[in-house]
Design a protein around this motif. Structure first.
Motif, PDB file in Angstrom:
ATOM      1  N   TYR B 204       0.805  -1.218   0.000  1.00 42.34           N
ATOM      2  CA  TYR B 204       0.000   0.000   0.000  1.00 42.34           C
ATOM      3  C   TYR B 204       0.838   1.268   0.000  1.00 42.34           C
ATOM      4  O   TYR B 204       0.353   2.344  -0.339  1.00 42.34           O
ATOM      5  CB  TYR B 204      -1.020   0.017   1.152  1.00 42.34           C
ATOM      6  N   ARG B 221       1.435   9.977   6.717  1.00 45.01           N
ATOM      7  CA  ARG B 221       0.034   9.575   6.694  1.00 45.01           C
ATOM      8  C   ARG B 221      -0.140   8.071   6.458  1.00 45.01           C
ATOM      9  O   ARG B 221      -1.008   7.438   7.027  1.00 45.01           O
ATOM     10  CB  ARG B 221      -0.733  10.364   5.632  1.00 45.01           C
ATOM     11  N   HIS B 222       0.715   7.545   5.583  1.00 46.52           N
ATOM     12  CA  HIS B 222       0.497   6.142   5.210  1.00 46.52           C
ATOM     13  C   HIS B 222       1.340   5.165   6.019  1.00 46.52           C
ATOM     14  O   HIS B 222       0.838   4.139   6.460  1.00 46.52           O
ATOM     15  CB  HIS B 222       0.751   5.953   3.713  1.00 46.52           C
ATOM     16  N   ARG B 225       1.255   5.765  10.562  1.00 47.43           N
ATOM     17  CA  ARG B 225      -0.007   5.313  11.153  1.00 47.43           C
ATOM     18  C   ARG B 225       0.000   3.791  11.386  1.00 47.43           C
ATOM     19  O   ARG B 225      -0.396   3.303  12.437  1.00 47.43           O
ATOM     20  CB  ARG B 225      -1.085   5.682  10.156  1.00 47.43           C
ATOM     21  N   ASN B 226       0.479   3.069  10.384  1.00 47.91           N
ATOM     22  CA  ASN B 226       0.530   1.615  10.515  1.00 47.91           C
ATOM     23  C   ASN B 226       1.664   1.152  11.411  1.00 47.91           C
ATOM     24  O   ASN B 226       1.529   0.186  12.157  1.00 47.91           O
ATOM     25  CB  ASN B 226       0.688   0.966   9.134  1.00 47.91           C
ATOM     26  N   LEU B 299      -6.301   2.692  16.497  1.00 46.59           N
ATOM     27  CA  LEU B 299      -5.313   2.723  15.425  1.00 46.59           C
ATOM     28  C   LEU B 299      -5.516   1.586  14.450  1.00 46.59           C
ATOM     29  O   LEU B 299      -5.405   1.736  13.256  1.00 46.59           O
ATOM     30  CB  LEU B 299      -3.901   2.595  16.016  1.00 46.59           C
ATOM     31  N   LYS B 301      -7.673  -0.715  12.598  1.00 47.90           N
ATOM     32  CA  LYS B 301      -9.062  -0.901  12.199  1.00 47.90           C
ATOM     33  C   LYS B 301      -9.381  -2.368  11.931  1.00 47.90           C
ATOM     34  O   LYS B 301     -10.526  -2.720  11.764  1.00 47.90           O
ATOM     35  CB  LYS B 301      -9.338  -0.106  10.923  1.00 47.90           C
TER      36      LYS B 301
END
Lengths: 340, 306, 337
Positions: B204, B221-222, B225-226, B299, B301
């Protein structure tokens, strides 16, 4: 030729320098064109360099990969020479890409809506409501059931087929002129694959896109592509329109692929596999790269690499058999082994 | 989400029950008769018995436990055996000092740790990366009391930029927080780095780049976060470590906190104060990890929120 | 041909519990395989096909008791495998081998090919120690590997070669039945053809029986005598190769076959496009499980589960589970592609 080309790749070389002495020449002098409004299929087995070529077009090859030579002309402009900031304006806007693994290609922590809108916000000056509307329209366009609900859902809540539709929605957000689809249906079940391929074809006609479809599946090529480039060990070995390629394949590798393929639609007595395996990237043969596996290879093939030469019908083939220098006997490369 | 929070809260009950049981038994499994200690050296058997009676030490064990829990719920921990003051009063203000110290240190470790980890990951194998990771290794290996002493030596004694001890003003807070937060920052930096490196190679991220996203946005952002998902878990455990570390830091910087109080009172076997302190610290730790669980869910989902 | 039954599966169910709530109570089941029965005769190659989640791999695993089935019997050579104790099951495994999709994951990376094959022989105490080496070289030759490759580690081989190692290991105990779970799916076409030819050759030479589990209908048509089509844990159609490919009766089989792209641009296929996705095996649809996606479904399909049956125009061993086998007009829904 009268057809205009949206993309022309000329002598592209993308190398991976692992360390001082070891360089993997993943893409080694690849040239092909994508005619405007048409679909070009790139076929080849693992290690043929087909995906790296596609990533090179968007300049997305990861380290230590690097484009070392060649031109990628998109509407006449060389993408290799573009600055990174200029490339960013093209990515997702004029050229979009979808990938093989819909399961992992979407960010798990952002909602579907957010991921579609991100592309819109990058390339278009939209206010929030406009972006919301457009995202919803895109989900409708790619045929996702109950699109309103999907906007707020997360990727893990969707099936593989739906995720690939979302990926397509993201790719189409800014009406790209060229869509690169890298094995878009390989991870999906056949009935879902049929849906997705159908969708890509419909959208292409509707939006007048050009498509570059990378696949290992000759069936997919036959059904969806107008032109085909066959790649082997970092080079294009054959290029033709789809009818010509399947009717009179010229390169022994293309023929080998067709004869290796077990088919569900006709009864075949025997598969004729290609002997041996793909050469290691560290020990590429001197001459024709297919020579060690080729049933017709001669001394000439072992020594010298043939050029990709134009034949009738615009077919191009990289093989000594079709040249004046051919030193072997006259051979019949292709005999259809199945009646259709 | 609401259902999840309620369920997690209910699951805390048996944990807290276990904590009170252990804290209660502490008094009874340590050697020596508490009544004799309290009565003082050379006290007669009669005095000792009187003391035991007054404290309820002659009641059956399970009744004693029930009284203990009932009192604890009302935050009544009795009176200190040493000072005779109510335990709640003794702990009160000191508790907040320790919480402040732990919270500031956590904020410092998270802030520094994540930034350093991200920079390291983005510039993998560069000079900066090697430098940061070396520093992290130092931070991790250095005992916090020693770091505290060194900081005090340089900045308080030699440079005289800040006072050497006490708690309250900003200048007094800086050194103890650095001393206590450094190890955490180091752990979080290393964790963030490896987590980021893993995330950066995900499909991703390539998708994000293919959209034309700016590299900075791709990272924050990508990827981040993960990458934070596993880091959050570490932060919760880190907090427990900080509460333990606070004991030494408070001693070094002469801070009137809970840690120092406990150390003091262990020497004099002031059981009500020790029990109350341990109970409060344990409860705090349990609640912080409850918060971590919730943020983890927020965090990540992928965990279903039933 | 002498048709002796080797494997008989009766009423096999494989439910996987879903736990949740406070104390991890069982809240529901994933009904991965839901009451299927079929037989395999000695020397046959039978394939199970279907899309992901249809239960084909679960069936294969159940036969080897890699998972413990919920219900049903699996008779192998007349003995119910599910009634065997651990020790006896271990012995029975000598006759039952499995080859997986990813040969790399199923070979211990720290053992050489020689060790991998010896280990498998030793577990079954099947080959005498002094004969091991000779037998191992024999096996390598049989699967098309060279003697000097015996002392290489799995990572030194290509994908196709690793699959050959997997096959050699499976053969090392002289099994009667080999379950091939997507055994050639990960391979490139040219290599896949090599391995398929090898498997065919071995079947002839060693009188092996195969259970092929695959989603690739090209491969299945090429290798199998009989075919079982599964959808959502149930068998929807079963029959010999010719019947399934030339005369499919179940709408799902038809749709599945029509969905596969044909490598011939001149032959425009007529496709039955199925809408939507496969429903969840946790709460499969009532009645016929395919009714949610079937273009011909009626109220009867929603209520009553169709049984496997043979009707006019079907050969003896050909069965389909559909209420309307001979009444469907497929022409109506075909989309020209």
């Amino acid at each position: 030729m009268t057809v205009e080309n949206i993309l022309e790749i000329k002598n592209l070389k993308t190398y991976f320098s692992l360390d001082k002495d070891r360089v993997v020449k993943a893409v080694d002098g690849v040239s092909y064109v994508v005619p405007k409004g048409k679909t070009l299929g790139i076929v080849g087995e693992s290690g043929s360099g087909k995906s790296i070529t596609a990533l090179s077009v968007l300049r997305l090859v990861d380290e230590p990969g690097e484009i070392v030579d060649g031109e990628i002309l998109f509407k006449g402009e060389d993408l290799v020479k573009k600055k990174v900031s200029e490339m960013r304006k093209i990515r997702g806007n004029q050229i979009s890409m979808i990938f093989q693994e819909p399961m992992t290609s979407l960010n798990p922590v952002h909602s579907v809506g957010k991921q579609i809108k991100e592309t819109l916000h990058i390339h278009e000056d939209l206010i929030r409501q406009e972006a919301n509307h457009k995202a919803l329209d895109l989900l409708k366009l790619v045929g996702i059931p109950s699109p309103e609900k999907r906007l707020t859902q997360y990727p893990f809540e969707l099936s593989g087929g739906m995720r690939q539709r979302v990926m397509i929605a993201i790719a189409l957000a800014c009406n790209p002129e060229l869509l690169i689809a890298d094995e878009p249906t390989t991870a999906l079940d056949v009935t879902i694959q049929a849906q997705i391929l159908e969708l890509i074809k419909e959208l292409q006609a509707e939006l007048h896109m050009s498509v570059m479809l990378i696949t290992h599946d000759l069936g997919v090529v036959a059904e969806t592509c107008d032109f085909v480039a066959v790649m082997y060990a970092g080079k294009v070995v054959e290029y033709a329109d789809v009818d010509t390629l399947f009717e009179s394949p010229k390169h022994p590798y293309t023929v080998g692929l067709l004869n290796s393929l077990p088919r569900h639609d006709i009864k075949m007595e025997e598969l004729t596999p290609i002997k041996g395996m793909v050469p290691s990237p560290f020990e590429m043969p001197e001459g024709c790269r297919f020579a060690p596996r080729c049933p017709f290879a001669t001394a000439l093939c072992q020594e010298k690499l043939p050029d990709l030469e134009k034949k009738e019908n615009g077919q191009e083939v990289r093989c000594w058999i079709y040249t004046d220098e051919w030193d072997g006997e006259e051979v019949k490369v292709y005999e259809p082994n199945a009646t259709t | 989400m609401f259902k999840f929070i309620v369920r997690r809260l209910l699951q805390l009950i048996p944990v807290l029950f276990g904590v009170t049981l252990l804290v209660f038994l502490m008094l009874h499994i340590t050697p020596g008769n508490p009544a004799a200690i309290l009565a003082g050296e050379g006290a007669s058997q009669e005095t000792i018995d009187n003391v035991a009676n007054r404290l309820g030490l002659n009641e059956p064990l399970h009744m004693q436990y029930i009284y203990f829990v009932m009192d604890a719920i009302r935050l009544d921990f009795g009176t200190s055996w040493r000072t005779g003051m109510p335990v709640a009063d003794e702990i009160g203000s000191r508790f907040w000092v320790t919480v402040e110290l732990a919270v500031y240190s956590t904020i410092l470790s998270v802030f520094i740790g994540i930034i350093a980890g991200v920079i390291s990951a983005v510039r993998r194998y560069s000079f900066t990366d090697v430098g940061i990771m070396l520093l992290a290794l130092f931070g991790l290996s250095m005992p916090n009391f020693w770091l505290g002493l060194m900081l005090m030596q340089w900045f308080a004694v030699q440079l005289m930029w800040v006072p050497a001890s006490g708690w309250g003003s900003a200048s007094q807070v800086i050194l103890p927080v650095i001393a206590l937060g450094t190890a955490g920052a180091a752990i979080i930096a290393r964790m963030t780095r490896s987590s980021m490196l893993e995330v950066i190679s995900q499909d991703y991220i390539r998708t994000a780049r293919a959209k034309g996203t700016k590299e900075r946005v791709v990272i924050y952002r990508h990827a981040l976060r993960n990458a934070l998902i596993p880091v959050v878990t570490v932060v919760g455990l880190q907090f427990g470590y900080l509460l333990g570390g606070a004991v030494l830091t408070e001693t070094v910087f002469a801070i009137n906190g809970l840690g120092r109080l406990v150390v003091d009172r262990i020497a004099s076997r002031d059981f009500p104060v020790i029990q109350a302190s341990v109970l409060i610290i344990a409860t705090l730790f349990v609640f912080v990890n409850f918060l971590v669980d919730i943020s983890y869910r927020l965090l990540n989902k992928r965990i279903d929120l039933d | 041909m002498n048709q002796t039954q080797l494997l008989k599966i009766n009423g096999l169910k494989q439910y996987f519990p879903i736990r949740g709530g406070f104390f991890g109570r069982k809240v529901n089941d994933v009904k991965a395989v839901d009451d299927i029965s079929f037989e395999i005769n000695k020397g046959e190659a039978v394939s199970i096909v279907g899309e992901s989640g249809c239960g084909k791999s679960t069936t294969g695993r159940a036969i080897l008791r890699l998972d413990e089935p919920t219900e049903g019997t699996i008779e192998f050579n007349g003995v119910d495998l599910l009634s065997l104790k651990r020790k006896d099951m271990k012995k029975a495994r000598k006759d039952l081998q499995i080859i997986f999709q990813d040969p790399y994951a199923s070979l211990n990376p720290r053992l050489t090919v020689r060790q991998i094959i010896y280990e498998s022989m030793d577990i079954q105490k099947h080959v005498k120690r002094q004969d091991r080496e000779a037998r191992m070289f024999e096996l390598l030759e049989l699967v098309g590997l060279q003697r000097h490759q015996a002392d290489l580690f799995p990572h030194e081989f290509s994908g196709g070669q690793r699959q050959r190692v997997g096959i050699a290991r499976a053969l090392s105990v002289d099994p009667k039945l080999i379950v091939c779970d997507e055994a050639v799916s990960a391979l490139d076409v040219s290599i896949q053809a090599q391995v398929l030819n090898l498997l065919k050759k071995l079947q002839k030479e060693m009188e092996l029986t195969y259970l092929f589990i695959s989603h690739d209908l090209g491969v299945v048509r090429h290798i199998s005598d009989r075919i079982i089509v599964m959808y959502l844990g149930k068998i929807v159609e079963i029959g010999d190769n010719e019947s399934i490919f030339e005369n499919p009766k179940h709408p799902y089989t038809k749709a599945l076959l029509s969905a596969i792209p044909v490598p011939n641009p001149k032959k425009k296929s007529e496709r039955i496009l199925l809408e939507g996705d496969v429903p969840s095996p946790i709460d499969p649809p009532q009645g016929c499980r395919f009714h949610t996606r079937c273009p011909f479904a009626t109220d009867l399909c929603k209520e009553e589960t169709p049984q496997l049956r043979t009707t006019d125009g079907m050969t003896e061993n050909h069965q389909a589970a559909c209420h309307y086998i001979n009444e469907i007009d497929f022409e109506k829904v075909k989309a020209r592609v």
